[in-house]
Design a protein around this motif. Structure first.
Motif: not given
Length: 444
Positions: A203-232
């Motif tokens: 799965y990680s390989g497929i995600f890497m090919v899709a450019g998911g690992w190298s996307d720095r902005i997506a990779r950053r852990l923004a706490w407000p977004d993360f806490s909102r995600f966990l709440k749901l």
């Protein structure tokens, strides 16, 4: 019935991947039966305990797929990647936590009062599977990403490959074939974790090919977004664990009636899986369609998706109910073995299968409405009501098992429980309260 073709296209792969965990445990049980009866006895409780803990983590990390589906429906590629990373961060945190708790939790099996060898086997199996939790949970998060963008066929391919790895390694490591060490139940646990690790890497390989690992902005852990995600997401995980817990305690209560009743009920649950897991796959597919519709701002499509999916699910469950009601004896005899008790197990099991056949018809509404509500973002309410319903169910079960312990009474109660939750969730969906819940932030 305009949503049915899309539903079925998504559902096939999802049905296969939801059934894979059960298939892996069945393979383990078959291989272990050639090793020792203690190992077979030990895999029941320890396997359930693993699923109980991991069910919470799976449900939470896998909910990233709902965020992905909403962003995909909105046409927001950056949002899709950010949502996938929410699941990855969750699985990394929970993987570390599971590793820390694996050994102390495994020691509890030594206090359960089981035979010494069984207890040692339970401790080994649970400890190894828990320590390797990162792999199945990361797999669940990335499988959610693939399903959310409408690519579930890749999920099936990975699932099948890991299933083959598990079967081959279990055979080798449990029984000591092909020059591998003969490790018994420890080998079964190592085979399971290795297969889950293979899936996570793919799965990680497929995600890497899709450019998911190298996307720095997506990779950053923004706490407000993360806490909102966990709440749901966390209520989703809690509901899965809560459901497993309720049915485990139901089996424990049945075990007090006697070994035959417990064996027959355990087999009935395994047969019920033939109906339940495909229904769950349909429910998850409906959830993806709901996510796409809500993400695209087409809330009015959701009731149509829900009702058409429910019709498909009811047709499936009706077919299974007819099978269970008419062929209960032959189905039970497949699993009952040839021991001195097997005739009684088949006879008792045939009675239980009539109940299973009856409650399958409500379980379709249960599974489907639960998945649709969760995908619409109504996880908190669903988890809370499920907790109340389960508490009531377990309290009544405790009273029945003390006052009038009987198989028929306890299975009647279980059937009423399934019926009641189906009604409650259907009414909640009808009320339209889910329309007020925003899963994603508004566009800036």
């Amino acid at each position: 019935m305009n949503h049915v073709p899309r539903l079925l296209k998504l559902a096939g792969p999802m049905i296969l991947s939801t059934s894979a965990i059960t298939l892996m445990q069945i393979v383990d049980a078959i291989v272990l039966s050639r090793y020792s009866s203690e190992a077979v006895a030990a895999i029941g409780p320890s396997g359930l305990a693993v699923i109980l803990f991991q069910g919470f983590l799976f449900g939470t990390a896998g909910y990233a797929g709902t965020f992905v589906a909403h962003n995909h429906g909105r046409g927001d590629l950056a949002g899709v990647r950010r949502s996938a990373w929410l699941g990855i961060h969750t699985s990394l945190i929970s993987g570390v936590a599971a590793l820390a708790f694996a050994w102390p939790l495994a020691q509890l099996f030594l206090l359960a009062g089981h035979a010494p060898q069984v207890a040692r086997d339970e401790t080994a199996y649970f400890g190894i599977c828990m320590a390797g939790s990162l792999f199945p949970v990361l797999g669940s998060a990335l499988a959610g990403w693939l399903s959310g963008i409408g690519r579930p066929v890749l999920v099936t391919a990975v699932t099948f490959f890991s299933f083959v790895v598990n079967a081959l390694l279990a055979w080798g490591l449990v029984l000591g074939e092909w020059g591998l060490p003969r490790l018994g139940i420890t080998g079964a646990a190592l085979a399971t974790v290795s297969a889950q690790a293979v899936a996570a890497f793919l799965y990680s390989g497929i995600f890497m090919v899709a450019g998911g690992w190298s996307d720095r902005i997506a990779r950053r852990l923004a706490w407000p977004d993360f806490s909102r995600f966990l709440k749901l997401a966390m209520p989703m995980g809690l509901r899965i664990s809560g459901e497993l817990c309720a049915w485990t305690l139901f089996l424990v209560a049945l075990g007090r009636l006697g070994t035959v009743e417990l064996a027959a009920s355990s087999i009935a649950f395994r047969i019920n899986g033939m109906a339940f897991f495909p229904a769950l796959g349909l429910g998850q597919a409906a959830g993806v369609l709901v996510g796409h519709a809500r993400g695209a701002g087409e809330d009015d499509q959701v009731p149509e998706i829900a009702s058409q999916s429910l019709v498909v699910c009811e047709i499936w469950m009706f077919a299974m109910a007819v099978l269970f009601a008419t062929c209960s004896g032959p189905l039970m005899s497949l699993f009952a073995g040839t021991g001195p008790e097997s005739a009684r197990i088949i006879e008792t099991g045939s009675v239980i299968m009539k109940f299973v056949a009856f409650y399958c018809l409500f379980d379709a509404a249960n599974v489907m409405t639960g998945c649709v509500l969760s995908s619409a973002g109504d996880t908190g309410w669903v988890a809370r009501t499920f907790l109340y319903c389960s508490a009531g169910f377990l309290l009544l079960l405790w009273l029945i098992s003390w006052l009038i312990p009987s198989l028929v009474a306890e299975w009647t109660l279980a059937t009423c429980f399934v019926f009641f939750t189906a009604v409650v969730w259907s009414l909640r969906f009808r009320s339209g309260a889910w329309r007020k819940i925003q899963v994603l932030h508004q566009h800036h």
